[in-house]
Structure formats: structure tokens, C-alpha cells
Design an enzyme around this catalytic site. Structure first.
Site, PDB file in Angstrom:
ATOM      1  CG  HIS A  67      -1.887   0.935   1.059  1.00 16.93           C
ATOM      2  ND1 HIS A  67      -3.068   0.891   1.727  1.00 16.93           N
ATOM      3  CD2 HIS A  67      -1.957   2.290   0.536  1.00 16.93           C
ATOM      4  CE1 HIS A  67      -3.927   1.876   1.695  1.00 16.93           C
ATOM      5  NE2 HIS A  67      -3.447   2.707   1.070  1.00 16.93           N
ATOM      6  CG  HIS A  69      -0.930   6.829  -1.757  1.00 17.05           C
ATOM      7  ND1 HIS A  69      -2.349   6.456  -2.388  1.00 17.05           N
ATOM      8  CD2 HIS A  69      -1.172   6.146  -0.367  1.00 17.05           C
ATOM      9  CE1 HIS A  69      -3.226   6.027  -1.433  1.00 17.05           C
ATOM     10  NE2 HIS A  69      -2.690   5.639  -0.218  1.00 17.05           N
ATOM     11  CG  LEU A  70       4.489   4.881  -6.076  1.00 13.71           C
ATOM     12  CD1 LEU A  70       4.828   3.706  -6.979  1.00 13.71           C
ATOM     13  CD2 LEU A  70       5.831   5.066  -4.986  1.00 13.71           C
ATOM     14  NE  ARG A  71       1.011  11.563  -2.308  1.00 10.21           N
ATOM     15  CZ  ARG A  71      -0.392  11.202  -1.880  1.00 10.21           C
ATOM     16  NH1 ARG A  71      -1.358  10.403  -2.536  1.00 10.21           N
ATOM     17  NH2 ARG A  71      -0.235  11.340  -0.281  1.00 10.21           N
ATOM     18  CG  ASN A 101      -5.112   7.936  -4.120  1.00 15.39           C
ATOM     19  OD1 ASN A 101      -4.020   7.480  -4.478  1.00 15.39           O
ATOM     20  ND2 ASN A 101      -5.400   8.489  -3.125  1.00 15.39           N
ATOM     21  CG  ASP A 159      -6.404   3.666  -0.262  1.00 16.27           C
ATOM     22  OD1 ASP A 159      -6.907   3.300   0.802  1.00 16.27           O
ATOM     23  OD2 ASP A 159      -5.323   4.142  -0.453  1.00 16.27           O
ATOM     24  CG  ASP A 312      -2.043   4.732   3.720  1.00 14.91           C
ATOM     25  OD1 ASP A 312      -2.001   5.188   2.354  1.00 14.91           O
ATOM     26  OD2 ASP A 312      -2.846   5.076   4.336  1.00 14.91           O
ATOM     27  CG  HIS A 316       0.681  14.916   1.741  1.00 18.54           C
ATOM     28  ND1 HIS A 316      -0.134  15.127   0.641  1.00 18.54           N
ATOM     29  CD2 HIS A 316       0.335  13.892   2.586  1.00 18.54           C
ATOM     30  CE1 HIS A 316      -1.343  14.201   0.886  1.00 18.54           C
ATOM     31  NE2 HIS A 316      -1.089  13.529   2.314  1.00 18.54           N
ATOM     32  N   GLY A 331      -2.185  11.928   6.178  1.00 15.10           N
ATOM     33  CA  GLY A 331      -1.352  10.574   5.520  1.00 15.10           C
ATOM     34  C   GLY A 331       0.309  11.028   5.800  1.00 15.10           C
TER      35      GLY A 331
HETATM   36 ZN   LIG Z   1      -6.663   4.365   2.377  1.00 17.55          ZN
END
Ligand SMILES: [Zn+2]
Length: 444
Positions: A67, A69-71, A101, A159, A312, A316, A331
Site C-alpha cells: 500500500h 502512494h507514488l503520486r 488515486n 483507496d 500507506d 505530501h 497521510g
Molecule cells: Zn486508504
């Protein structure tokens, strides 16, 4: 780009190989040559091998974070596929599962292929993309799951958003089960959550923060378990935060339902007590909850009710997080600190044994999503992580390899540092400051 060591065989000598069944360690020499791992007692290296003497270091199967987020695309000021996979490699992860996302959302086969290509170019941790369940994460129209799976999507998830329409979730489970794929559910009822920013309890009242009750998570998990029962599908609950959720998943599993769960390092280590300073690096969704929740999450991880630690990882850029608590995005980054944070907070104090931690960060999460993991075996594809359990790190914002440093571990001292990460035969991370490592190119 491949690492400099691609052409030359690499030897990690005198490492302690951890047996994930018994927990025993056995001192071995590891030879990585042509993508293949040899586990031997030999001291006979091929000519020209790069030899690292790593006496006392631990060798484990390559870690997998299911999980992150590589953005990229769309959020490159916070992270890119290249920087995120470098951060993962630094944390000992040979692979990551990326969430959909981004902007645009990963909801077409071209998007999936884009992520795979960018990851390949970067040559760091391998990326296994998750594709969206619904177009644009809007929760209405299902994506073309068959085509997405064909393109390389390992699972499906909206997600970041919750699929609030139970009928959409039902159909998603029906389609994904035909593909034998998992739906990863972000379990937060958006209406019940409203504008909440912190766990509903003593701390939210004391600090004047808008509350998020446990029921925000519970109602979605209960619904999704019921829908698994209805459809025969598979649900994986992302970032479980409540003791009650662990109980529900445990009960569902005991009835043979295909429900799995993951927990983040931050939910395993911190509680809402950490909010006292209004530090936005403790703001995440779901929120940090109470000690009883944290202890239940640890127990769930121990029992295997929760099969995976997943970070996760949510980068940012400072300009976004450097604001008042209410306004800050949710996050925290997690890849680089995950193993060390849990080794320090759970293994050293005896709350979790080392082999269970390693399992839940490697082979078990791979099994949840059906990702092939070769394990650390003689003759297998070389996919491993070498950890210096005595290595310490006083975590500072400037230390991060990833593009963002929104970490709740800044200011902490962590022990148990990944020193080498090897994926597909390539050394994708090597800690330059390993004092014990003696690098010698053997001359012919
Ligand atoms: Zn999530």
C-alpha cells in the site's frame, strides 16, 4: 537504468539467514549471479565478484509493501515513481503495490502500463499497480477490470475514497472474483466521518478537533464482509485502525470468508496521544486511535488475522503539510522507516517476534494479493533484504530519500536498518555508510 553491480556477481558473506518457520538463524554466504541466488557455505566466488563481509547482518526475503502512494502522475511535487521506489528500496522493499488515486486516476489499461514503464525506467523497487474499481474514483461506473488485469493490475481499489454505494461494491466483488483478484477497501463512511480529523475520544475533545468515531470504519467493514458472503468475492481491508475491526475480520475468517487485513506501522506504534502537539505528521486517514486499539492491532498481526504490514506511504510536500491541523492533508510517508520503526517498537520490547514481523512484511502480503515472491532460497530468483539489526538512525527530515519528509518518526531513534536491497538480481539499494562492509573487488 540498472545498478552498477548488474554485471558482476555479488557476494554477501557471513550473513545470518532467518528461517521464517523456526525463527532460527543460520550463518551462510549468499551469492547473487545472473538474477539467481545461491545460499552456500562455500567461499569460492566467481572471479570479479563484489564481496561484502556482513558478519552479524540478517538476511530475509525481500520486503513487499502492498500500500503506497507514488503520486505520479499529477503529484510530482510530493513524490514520483522514481523517488518513491528509491525510498522503498532504502526501506528494504524489493516491491511496492501502488494505489490508483493519482491525477489522472489509474483507471485505464494505458494508465497501468504507464506506471509499469516508469517503474521499470527507475530500476528501483518493483511496482505492482493497483487499478481503480470505479472510473475516476467516483464510486459509480466500474472500470474495465478484465482489461486492467490484462495490463498488469494486481488488484483493485478506490483507496483514498470509499465506495459508498453497496450495489457498486457488490458488482465490483462479482467481477473481481471472476478474475480471482482482491478488492482493497478503504473503509471510512464519508457521511459519518464528515469533516472529522481525529479519533473521537478524550483527546479530540481536549484538543478541540472534529471527531471520527470508530463506527466510521466499522460500518464499511461490516458491509463489505456481508458482501463477500453474498458474492464469494475477496476483500482486503486497508489500514485497519480499530480493535473492533480486528474482531470482525477474525470472525469472518473463522467462517471461511475471504477477508484479509493490513495495518500500518503508524497505527502499530502511535495513538491519538501523539496529537497533543498538533503536529500534522500525525494526521492520517484513518486516524490514530487509542491504546486498546493499538494492542489489538498488534495481536491481530501476531495471530495472522492481519496478514500484512503496509505503510500507506503518503508523501505530501512540506508546503501542504505545513499548515494548521484541520487544513492539513491526511497521510505520512512510511517506506523508509517501516522495518526499523517496528523492529524498535515491537520486536525489541518483545511484543512481536522477528520472524512474524518479517513474514508480515514479505511473503504474507504477497500471498494476499497473489504476487509471486521467490522467498530467500538457494536457486531462486534473488529477491532479498539485508538488515543491520544493530544499526541506529536518529531520524531527521533531511535524511529522507523520497521527495517528502512528512514522517511521524522525525526525532525518533530507530534500530534495525536495511543495508542492501536486491531485486531481480540487482542491488537496488546499498547503504554507503555500512562500517562493517568491506568491499573488495577480487582480482583475477
Ligand atoms: Zn486508504
Amino acid at each position: 537504468m540498472k545498478s552498477e553491480n548488474t554485471k558482476r556477481p555479488v557476494v554477501f558473506s557471513q550473513v545470518d539467514v532467518l528461517d521464517l518457520d523456526s525463527g532460527n538463524k543460520e550463518t551462510k554466504n549468499l551469492l547473487v549471479q545472473d538474477e539467481t541466488l545461491r545460499v552456500t557455505n562455500d567461499q569460492d566466488w566467481p572471479e570479479g565478484s563484489l564481496v561484502y563481509d556482513l558478519k552479524g547482518h540478517l538476511a530475509v526475503p525481500g520486503l513487499l509493501d502492498i500500500h503506497v502512494h507514488l503520486r505520479e502522475p499529477g503529484g510530482e511535487e510530493s513524490e514520483t515513481i522514481a523517488t518513491g521506489t528509491a525510498a522503498a528500496a532504502r526501506g528494504g522493499f524489493t516491491g511496492v503495490v501502488s494505489m490508483a488515486n493519482t491525477d489522472p486516476v489509474i483507471d485505464t489499461p494505458q494508465d497501468v502500463r504507464y506506471v509499469l514503464e516508469r517503474a521499470k525506467e527507475a530500476g528501483k523497487a518493483r511496482v505492482h499497480p493497483i487499478a481503480a474499481v470505479t472510473m475516476g474514483l467516483k464510486g459509480k461506473q466500474l472500470t474495465e477490470m478484465f482489461d486492467l488485469a490484462d495490463a498488469g493490475a494486481v488488484a483493485f481499489s478506490d483507496d483514498g475514497m470509499t465506495i459508498m454505494n453497496a450495489e457498486v461494491m457488490r458488482r465490483a466483488l462479482e467481477y473481481s472474483s471472476m478474475l480471482d483478484k482482491v478488492i482493497v477497501t478503504h473503509a471510512e463512511d464519508c457521511h459519518l466521518k464528515g469533516q472529522g480529523v481525529a479519533h473521537e475520544g478524550y483527546m479530540s475533545t481536549k484538543l478541540g478537533l472534529r471527531p471520527i468515531p470508530r463506527a466510521v470504519e466499522e460500518v464499511i467493514v461490516a458491509r463489505d464482509i456481508r458482501l463477500v458472503e453474498l458474492t464469494g468475492g475477496r476483500v482486503h481491508v486497508a489500514h485497519v485502525s480499530c480493535a473492533s475491526t480486528v474482531t470482525m475480520i477474525r470472525e469472518a475468517q473463522s467462517r471461511g470468508l475471504r477477508v484479509t487485513g493490513e495495518v500500518t506501522p503508524h497505527h502499530l506504534v502511535f495513538t491519538d496521544q501523539a496529537l497533543a502537539t498538533y503536529d500534522t505528521n500525525f494526521k492520517m486517514a484513518p486516524p490514530l486511535r487509542e491504546e486498546e486499539d493499538r494492542l489489538a492491532l498488534i495481536q491481530g498481526l501476531k495471530d495472522g488475522v492481519l496478514q500484512a504490514v503496509a505503510t500507506d506511504h503518503a508523501p505530501h510536500a512540506e508546503l501542504f503539510k505545513d499548515t494548521e491541523f484541520d487544513a492539513a492533508p491526511n497521510g505520512v510517508v512510511g517506506c523508509e522507516t517501516a522495518f526499523a520503526a517496528l523492529y524498535t517498537a515491537l520486536v525489541e520490547p518483545g511484543l512481536l517476534d522477528l520472524k512474524t514481523l518479517v513474514r508480515r512484511m514479505s511473503l504474507d502480503p504477497a500471498a494476499v494479493l497473489g504476487i509471486d515472491h521467490p522467498g530467500l532460497r538457494d536457486g531462486a530468483k534473488a529477491n532479498l533484504t539485508i538488515i543491520d539489526l544493530d544499526g541506529t538512525w536518529d531520524v531527521k527530515a533531511a535524511d529522507f530519500v523520497g521527495r517528502s519528509a512528512n514522517s511521524p518518526w522525525i526525532g525518533s531513534t530507530l534500530r534495525g536498518l536495511p543495508r542492501f536491497t536486491v531485486e531481480g538480481g540487482d542491488v537496488i539499494f546499498k547503504d554507503g555508510h555500512t562500517s562493517q562492509a568491506v568491499e573488495e573487488a577480487l582480482t583475477s
